[in-house]
Write an enzyme that holds these catalytic residues in place. Sequence first.
Site, PDB file in Angstrom:
ATOM      1  N   ASP A  24     -24.778 -61.810 -25.734  1.00 31.11           N
ATOM      2  CA  ASP A  24     -25.637 -62.437 -24.738  1.00 31.11           C
ATOM      3  C   ASP A  24     -26.997 -61.762 -24.669  1.00 31.11           C
ATOM      4  O   ASP A  24     -27.127 -60.574 -24.961  1.00 31.11           O
ATOM      5  CB  ASP A  24     -24.943 -62.355 -23.376  1.00 31.11           C
ATOM      6  N   GLU A  81     -30.802 -69.873 -24.123  1.00 30.49           N
ATOM      7  CA  GLU A  81     -30.662 -69.908 -22.675  1.00 30.49           C
ATOM      8  C   GLU A  81     -31.984 -70.325 -22.022  1.00 30.49           C
ATOM      9  O   GLU A  81     -33.051 -70.079 -22.564  1.00 30.49           O
ATOM     10  CB  GLU A  81     -30.307 -68.523 -22.132  1.00 30.49           C
TER      11      GLU A  81
END
Length: 124
Positions: A24, A81
Site C-alpha cells: 500500500d 488510489e
Amino acid sequence: MKNVEQSMQILKELRKMGVGIALDDFGQGHTSLTYLARLPITSLKIDKSFVRDLPASPEDSTITKAIISLGHNLGFGVTAEGVEREEQLEFLQQNNCEQVQGYYFSPALPVDELIGRYDSVDIG
C-alpha cells in the site's frame, strides 16, 4: 515492519494459502524498493499523492508511469488510489493501470452500505 524476517514468513504462508498481498501507498514512507524483491506481494498501490495532480503534473505523471511499469515488469497488479476526476482515470487507463480507487466512483461507505459494492474498479 519491526521484525522483517518474521513478517516475511507470515506473508509467505498467506501467499501459499492463496491470499493476495498489496504493498500500500507505494512510493511513500517505509515502502521501499527493497521490499519489492523480498516480500511475496501480488500488487502495488500507487499513493494518492501521486494521483492528485494527474495528468497536469509532469513529475507525478512520470512517477506514476514508472510505478505502473515497474509493477507490471515484476508481475504485480497495480492499483491507483485517490481517483477523483475523469482526467485522472483516463490517464491511468492510457498507462495500463488496471485498478483504481477513489471518490470518482464512490465515497467511503459504512459497512452496511458497502455490501454488494466494490472498493476498487477493474479498468483493464
